[in-house]
Design a protein around this motif. Structure first.
Motif, PDB file in Angstrom:
ATOM      1  N   LYS A 185      30.981  -9.560   3.266  1.00  0.00           N
ATOM      2  CA  LYS A 185      30.412 -10.032   1.992  1.00  0.00           C
ATOM      3  C   LYS A 185      31.325  -9.705   0.809  1.00  0.00           C
ATOM      4  CE  LYS A 185      26.387  -7.986   2.655  1.00  0.00           C
ATOM      5  NZ  LYS A 185      24.987  -7.568   2.417  1.00  0.00           N
ATOM      6  N   ALA A 186      32.589  -9.324   1.129  1.00  0.00           N
ATOM      7  CA  ALA A 186      33.627  -9.077   0.117  1.00  0.00           C
ATOM      8  C   ALA A 186      33.322  -7.897  -0.790  1.00  0.00           C
ATOM      9  CB  ALA A 186      33.865 -10.339  -0.725  1.00  0.00           C
ATOM     10  N   GLN A 187      32.622  -6.880  -0.267  1.00  0.00           N
ATOM     11  CA  GLN A 187      32.412  -5.652  -1.047  1.00  0.00           C
ATOM     12  C   GLN A 187      33.744  -4.906  -1.117  1.00  0.00           C
ATOM     13  OE1 GLN A 187      28.796  -3.460  -0.096  1.00  0.00           O
ATOM     14  NE2 GLN A 187      29.811  -1.515  -0.515  1.00  0.00           N
ATOM     15  N   PRO A 188      34.249  -4.576  -2.313  1.00  0.00           N
ATOM     16  CA  PRO A 188      35.615  -4.031  -2.425  1.00  0.00           C
ATOM     17  C   PRO A 188      35.746  -2.558  -2.049  1.00  0.00           C
ATOM     18  CG  PRO A 188      34.633  -4.256  -4.597  1.00  0.00           C
ATOM     19  CD  PRO A 188      33.647  -4.839  -3.635  1.00  0.00           C
ATOM     20  N   ARG A 189      34.680  -1.750  -2.255  1.00  0.00           N
ATOM     21  CA  ARG A 189      34.738  -0.313  -1.989  1.00  0.00           C
ATOM     22  C   ARG A 189      33.546   0.065  -1.119  1.00  0.00           C
ATOM     23  NH1 ARG A 189      38.714  -1.645  -3.770  1.00  0.00           N
ATOM     24  NH2 ARG A 189      39.707  -1.202  -5.766  1.00  0.00           N
ATOM     25  N   ILE A 190      33.812   0.812  -0.057  1.00  0.00           N
ATOM     26  CA  ILE A 190      32.765   1.123   0.924  1.00  0.00           C
ATOM     27  C   ILE A 190      32.863   2.598   1.291  1.00  0.00           C
ATOM     28  CG2 ILE A 190      31.914   0.646   3.264  1.00  0.00           C
ATOM     29  CD1 ILE A 190      33.335  -2.186   2.855  1.00  0.00           C
ATOM     30  N   LEU A 191      31.739   3.288   1.286  1.00  0.00           N
ATOM     31  CA  LEU A 191      31.691   4.714   1.656  1.00  0.00           C
ATOM     32  C   LEU A 191      30.829   4.886   2.901  1.00  0.00           C
ATOM     33  CD1 LEU A 191      32.344   7.689   0.953  1.00  0.00           C
ATOM     34  CD2 LEU A 191      30.278   7.718  -0.470  1.00  0.00           C
ATOM     35  N   LEU A 192      31.369   5.623   3.859  1.00  0.00           N
ATOM     36  CA  LEU A 192      30.674   5.896   5.118  1.00  0.00           C
ATOM     37  C   LEU A 192      30.602   7.405   5.289  1.00  0.00           C
ATOM     38  CD1 LEU A 192      29.543   4.140   7.382  1.00  0.00           C
ATOM     39  CD2 LEU A 192      31.785   4.187   8.470  1.00  0.00           C
ATOM     40  N   VAL A 193      29.384   7.958   5.394  1.00  0.00           N
ATOM     41  CA  VAL A 193      29.186   9.406   5.501  1.00  0.00           C
ATOM     42  C   VAL A 193      28.672   9.740   6.895  1.00  0.00           C
ATOM     43  CG1 VAL A 193      27.963  11.406   4.574  1.00  0.00           C
ATOM     44  CG2 VAL A 193      28.693   9.569   3.030  1.00  0.00           C
ATOM     45  N   MET A 194      29.461  10.478   7.659  1.00  0.00           N
ATOM     46  CA  MET A 194      29.079  10.854   9.023  1.00  0.00           C
ATOM     47  C   MET A 194      29.446  12.315   9.257  1.00  0.00           C
ATOM     48  SD  MET A 194      30.358   7.444  11.059  1.00  0.00           S
ATOM     49  CE  MET A 194      29.839   8.035  12.681  1.00  0.00           C
ATOM     50  N   SER A 330      33.657  12.559  -8.121  1.00  0.00           N
ATOM     51  CA  SER A 330      32.583  11.818  -7.459  1.00  0.00           C
ATOM     52  C   SER A 330      33.127  10.854  -6.433  1.00  0.00           C
ATOM     53  CB  SER A 330      31.754  11.037  -8.480  1.00  0.00           C
ATOM     54  OG  SER A 330      30.818  10.208  -7.828  1.00  0.00           O
ATOM     55  N   SER A 331      32.613  10.971  -5.212  1.00  0.00           N
ATOM     56  CA  SER A 331      32.913   9.968  -4.193  1.00  0.00           C
ATOM     57  C   SER A 331      32.188   8.665  -4.514  1.00  0.00           C
ATOM     58  CB  SER A 331      32.461  10.465  -2.809  1.00  0.00           C
ATOM     59  OG  SER A 331      33.086  11.669  -2.470  1.00  0.00           O
ATOM     60  N   ILE A 332      30.945   8.786  -5.026  1.00  0.00           N
ATOM     61  CA  ILE A 332      30.091   7.618  -5.220  1.00  0.00           C
ATOM     62  C   ILE A 332      30.580   6.747  -6.379  1.00  0.00           C
ATOM     63  CG2 ILE A 332      27.748   6.881  -5.868  1.00  0.00           C
ATOM     64  CD1 ILE A 332      26.698   9.243  -4.224  1.00  0.00           C
ATOM     65  N   GLU A 337      27.488   3.770  -3.447  1.00  0.00           N
ATOM     66  CA  GLU A 337      26.553   4.474  -2.570  1.00  0.00           C
ATOM     67  C   GLU A 337      26.962   4.264  -1.108  1.00  0.00           C
ATOM     68  OE1 GLU A 337      24.045   6.419  -3.305  1.00  0.00           O
ATOM     69  OE2 GLU A 337      24.030   6.145  -5.487  1.00  0.00           O
ATOM     70  N   PRO A 338      26.765   5.268  -0.246  1.00  0.00           N
ATOM     71  CA  PRO A 338      27.140   5.087   1.164  1.00  0.00           C
ATOM     72  C   PRO A 338      26.408   3.899   1.788  1.00  0.00           C
ATOM     73  CG  PRO A 338      26.535   7.385   0.702  1.00  0.00           C
ATOM     74  CD  PRO A 338      26.180   6.599  -0.514  1.00  0.00           C
ATOM     75  N   VAL A 339      27.150   3.085   2.563  1.00  0.00           N
ATOM     76  CA  VAL A 339      26.484   1.996   3.289  1.00  0.00           C
ATOM     77  C   VAL A 339      25.706   2.555   4.473  1.00  0.00           C
ATOM     78  CG1 VAL A 339      28.114   0.195   2.603  1.00  0.00           C
ATOM     79  CG2 VAL A 339      28.549   1.515   4.694  1.00  0.00           C
ATOM     80  N   ASP A 551      22.066  19.490   3.502  1.00  0.00           N
ATOM     81  CA  ASP A 551      22.058  18.347   4.409  1.00  0.00           C
ATOM     82  C   ASP A 551      21.290  17.170   3.837  1.00  0.00           C
ATOM     83  OD1 ASP A 551      23.179  17.441   6.790  1.00  0.00           O
ATOM     84  OD2 ASP A 551      21.247  17.511   7.787  1.00  0.00           O
ATOM     85  N   GLY A 552      21.251  17.079   2.518  1.00  0.00           N
ATOM     86  CA  GLY A 552      20.551  15.960   1.899  1.00  0.00           C
ATOM     87  C   GLY A 552      21.492  14.812   1.591  1.00  0.00           C
ATOM     88  N   GLU A 553      20.927  13.750   1.054  1.00  0.00           N
ATOM     89  CA  GLU A 553      21.747  12.623   0.611  1.00  0.00           C
ATOM     90  C   GLU A 553      22.584  13.055  -0.594  1.00  0.00           C
ATOM     91  OE1 GLU A 553      22.041   9.479   1.715  1.00  0.00           O
ATOM     92  OE2 GLU A 553      20.741   9.843   3.427  1.00  0.00           O
ATOM     93  N   PRO A 554      23.830  12.591  -0.693  1.00  0.00           N
ATOM     94  CA  PRO A 554      24.625  12.925  -1.885  1.00  0.00           C
ATOM     95  C   PRO A 554      24.007  12.308  -3.130  1.00  0.00           C
ATOM     96  CG  PRO A 554      25.727  11.250  -0.560  1.00  0.00           C
ATOM     97  CD  PRO A 554      24.556  11.726   0.239  1.00  0.00           C
ATOM     98  N   VAL A 555      23.935  13.079  -4.182  1.00  0.00           N
ATOM     99  CA  VAL A 555      23.387  12.588  -5.454  1.00  0.00           C
ATOM    100  C   VAL A 555      24.497  12.655  -6.498  1.00  0.00           C
ATOM    101  CG1 VAL A 555      21.681  12.954  -7.260  1.00  0.00           C
ATOM    102  CG2 VAL A 555      21.062  13.371  -4.877  1.00  0.00           C
ATOM    103  N   MET A 556      24.762  11.539  -7.156  1.00  0.00           N
ATOM    104  CA  MET A 556      25.858  11.479  -8.116  1.00  0.00           C
ATOM    105  C   MET A 556      25.496  12.220  -9.406  1.00  0.00           C
ATOM    106  SD  MET A 556      27.882   8.130  -9.455  1.00  0.00           S
ATOM    107  CE  MET A 556      26.636   7.640 -10.633  1.00  0.00           C
TER     108      MET A 556
END
Length: 787
Positions: A185-194, A330-332, A337-339, A551-556
């Motif tokens: 879908k042509a999203q230019p920036r993508i964050l993956l948190v694992m 900030s990573s976000i 936001e992480p996909v 261990d929570g979701e990252p908050v900007m």
């Protein structure tokens, strides 16, 4: 069909559900998978033992293509309602990320549409009205916004298949599919948190493979900041790229490849001619994957930002276990936001990551403090500044040699009591501390060191011999080194699958660094009996487990400065520096500065050899079912575990009495976390499982197995049986007294000594009048045992 209500769940699937799917156009071999276990079952640890909890298993998962799960179906027996399995199926669907959910009892289907595009969220369908693959795929693409043929072609591209049968785990598939869809879908920036240990590099490989093979991305750059990370990636997960792949070095830029791997440091430098990446045109790469994107290279370097800004037209995918969110970094802000996020907590819950127990050890001088006497000097004749020194000062400003020896002694005692060859990483405050800890451990393990001098090694970036042993340390097949003392070098990028002990004798201020350090132990390796690990904490670092951010979701919380553009994490000169020194940065550390740390060179350090220290508190905490550390005795834990399933003694007794096989109840309790063997070690090995449970959970006085067996003998009810049958029952009773109820419930026991001396198993069963009569006699024996 009159007997439909008597059919088993499997029969309902075979006779009704599968034929309905095939009739709707689903291919039995490529699109329908039955009885799919997609988690491993949480590992539950008590004492030295572990068991696994229940796996999540879907009756059906339906795929459009091999890599695209679309629907989950939960089957139930016909005596239950059409929607009886819906809540269970919805739970699975949320985990698997699929939009279409079905429940069936063989009469039809109840369909739940999670896309929000349907007029009705739930509706009943006749058996012959199940949607076709094309219909669900069309609705899926509409839901995901995959509107063009090119986007759909990209998403439909299959995984790389090496023929071994290895496929991505469910969460890896989620991460791959979400990322590929975002690129389509042509999203230019993508964050993956694992989380560490969940296979980020393998996931990245499959993402790149599908984008490359589909033609969506033609030239790809994979960036890392550790040489070992690049080499591991090239030689392992990325190997299928073969001749299309190269590693960029400072000596060679060949533009004929399609997959490029590089260190930041290999393509950048302080001098313009060192910026090798500029030999590529800005539009050369159309995809850049940034490994460990919460870090940069060296703190003053803006290499990370420079490279990404230069190749700004490419899609940028950031991979991290620990996205960094501070007021400065900030990573976000950069990636969005992480996909997809797969956390340590979820990985442990699913059974893919190793849980931990924490041994917290408090030392008197750390907590109570130490103050020098007036005019006191240290071993080197330095006058010690007059103030109270406490835990923050230990090994940074104040070195108490006896404290180092005490820590080494506790490590040695633990390994001696468990496994002297368990791979162990000791995190120290700096290189000097790591060297002193190495010496102390060598002196406490003379026999092991005599066997092999590399039993204990200091592995820090300033010392080549130790660094050269890093590969041997992480190789499960290499026994040595066993203990590695380090500071920052091993905090990340070290795939130590068999590490069973992580020792924290380091001040850890950064949540990012704490998560990375814990990640050294979270990998499971069943071949080497690595299912869980221990954290031994001397500096209260594990209090960070209680932090809501652990261990929570990252908050900007990034606060941009005036005229500031979004800054990729760790490229900001004032950002917290928590990256390890790299082989190629030229930063080798020194014995006064923290290795890769933020202490100035020449920091004053007082060394004292005659100050006594002792342990004032020691406790063991376990990883609990809710992801929190729990401190409780085995008895308390057993009581709470049993009472979750059985609110009262009467309820437990009713279930126990009715059960055809008592072992089934014990297995169920084990899956919920009850471990009988360590409980027997604590309460008494002569008690039956039944008595252990009743005594600990419900305060009943226990009887030993022998006492129960003697009570049955006194009743003399065996007299009604013939001689051979009576002999079998008496022997079963003896077996029970020796080993417990589980063994005598298995009919295979009749093939073992001493039964096989009495006759064949079929002859012994015939003595009772056949198998049903034998089973009835066994149940009567159990009834007398527990009367």
């Amino acid at each position: 069909m009159n007997n439909k209500k008597n059919l088993s769940e499997r029969d309902i699937c075979t006779k009704f559900i599968t034929p309905a799917l095939v009739a709707a156009g689903w291919d039995l071999h490529s699109q329908i998978r039955e009885e799919v276990s997609f988690t491993k079952g949480r590992i539950i640890v008590r004492g030295k033992l572990h068991t696994r909890g229940e796996q999540k298993r879907a009756d059906y998962i339906l795929y459009y293509k091999a890599n695209m799960p679309l629907a989950v179906i939960e089957a139930k027996v016909n005596s239950l309602s059409l929607g009886a399995g819906m809540q269970q199926a919805l739970n699975y669907a949320e985990t698997l990320g699929v939009p279409f959910v079905f429940s069936s009892n063989g009469d039809g289907f109840l369909m739940h549409d999670r896309t929000g595009l349907s007029d009705k969220t739930e509706q009943a369908l006749a058996l012959d009205a199940f949607p076709s693959p094309a219909e669900l795929w069309q609705r899926y693409c509409q839901w995901k916004g995959l509107e063009t043929d090119a986007a759909r072609h990209t998403v439909e591209m299959p995984y790389y298949d090496d023929g071994s049968g290895r496929t991505p785990r469910y969460y890896q598939a989620n991460a791959i599919n979400r990322t590929v869809e975002a690129v389509a879908k042509a999203q230019p920036r993508i964050l993956l948190v694992m989380a560490t240990g969940t296979g980020k590099t393998y996931t990245a490989f499959q993402i790149i493979w599908r984008l490359w093979k589909s033609g969506a991305k033609k030239r790809i750059l994979f960036l890392a900041d550790r040489n070992i990370l690049v080499d591991q990636t090239k030689n392992n997960d990325f190997k299928p790229f073969a001749a299309a792949m190269t590693k960029i070095s400072k000596r060679q830029v060949d533009k004929s490849y399609e997959i490029y791997l590089s260190l930041y440091q290999a393509v950048t430098g302080s001098e313009e001619e060192q910026n090798i990446y500029k030999q590529f045109s800005p539009d050369f790469f159309d995809l850049i994957v940034i490994d460990e994107c919460h870090r940069g290279s060296a703190p003053e370097d803006s290499a990370w930002r420079e490279i990404l800004a230069y190749f700004s037209s490419a899609t940028h995918i950031g991979l991290t276990a620990t996205p960094k969110e501070t007021k400065d970094v900030s990573s976000i802000v950069y990636f969005g936001e992480p996909v997809y996020t797969y956390s340590l907590k979820q990985g442990i819950e699913d059974g893919f990551l190793a849980p931990y127990k924490v041994v917290r050890i408090d030392i008197d001088k750390d907590l109570q403090g130490w103050r020098p006497s007036k005019g006191q000097t240290d071993k080197n004749g330095q006058l010690i500044e007059d103030r109270v020194y406490n835990q923050i000062d230990m090994d940074r400003t104040l070195v108490l040699e006896k404290r180092t020896e005490l820590v080494a002694k506790k490590i040695t005692e633990f390994l001696t009591a468990t496994d002297p060859y368990a791979k162990t990483i000791v995190f120290c405050d700096d290189i000097d501390h790591a060297e002193r800890m190495r010496q102390a451990l060598v002196n406490l393990n003379p026999e092991r060191v005599k066997e092999r001098r590399k039993y204990v090694m200091r592995i820090t970036g300033d010392e080549l011999e130790g660094t050269a042993e890093l590969d041997n340390f992480i190789n499960p097949e290499e026994r040595y080194p066993v203990i590695a003392t380090t500071s920052k070098l091993m905090t990340t990028g070290v795939d130590a699958q068999t590490c069973k002990l992580v020792v924290l004798d380091q001040h850890i201020k950064s949540m990012t660094e704490f998560k990375q350090i814990i990640g050294r132990g979270t990998r499971i390796n069943e071949d080497y009996d690595k299912y869980w690990f221990t954290i031994m904490d001397f500096k209260k670092a594990t209090e960070l487990f209680a932090d809501k951010d652990f261990d929570g979701e990252p908050v900007m919380i990034y606060e941009p400065k005036d005229d500031a553009s979004p800054v990729p994490p760790d490229d900001n000169p004032g950002a917290e520096n928590d990256h390890p020194e790299s082989e190629l940065t030229g930063n080798t550390g020194d014995t006064t500065a923290g290795e890769g740390g933020d202490e100035p060179r020449g920091r004053v350090k007082y060394v004292l050899g005659d100050v006594s220290v002792y342990v004032i508190a020691e406790r063991v905490q376990y990883y609990g079912p809710e992801g929190k550390l729990i401190t409780e005795s085995l008895k308390d834990y057993t009581r709470s575990t049993v009472r979750k399933d059985y609110a009262s003694l009467d309820e437990f007794l009713r279930r126990w009495t009715k059960a055809e096989r008592k072992a089934a109840i014990l297995q169920e309790l084990e899956q919920h976390g009850l471990l009988l063997e360590p409980l027997a070690d604590e309460v008494g090995k002569d008690f039956d499982a039944f008595d252990l449970i009743c005594h600990v959970a419900f305060d009943q006085p226990p009887l030993t197995r022998r006492e129960r067996a003697e009570q049955v003998k006194k009743r003399n009810y065996f007299a009604k049986y013939g001689e051979q049958a009576r002999q079998v029952l008496e022997t079963l009773l003896e077996k029970y007294a020796d080993t417990g109820i589980e063994n005598i419930e298995d009919i295979k026991i009749l093939t073992l000594d001493p039964f096989k001396n009495m006759g064949t198993a079929s002859e012994l069963v015939s003595a009772f009048g056949g198998k049903p009569a034998y089973m009835a006699a066994l149940q009567e024996l159990e009834a007398h045992l527990y009367a």
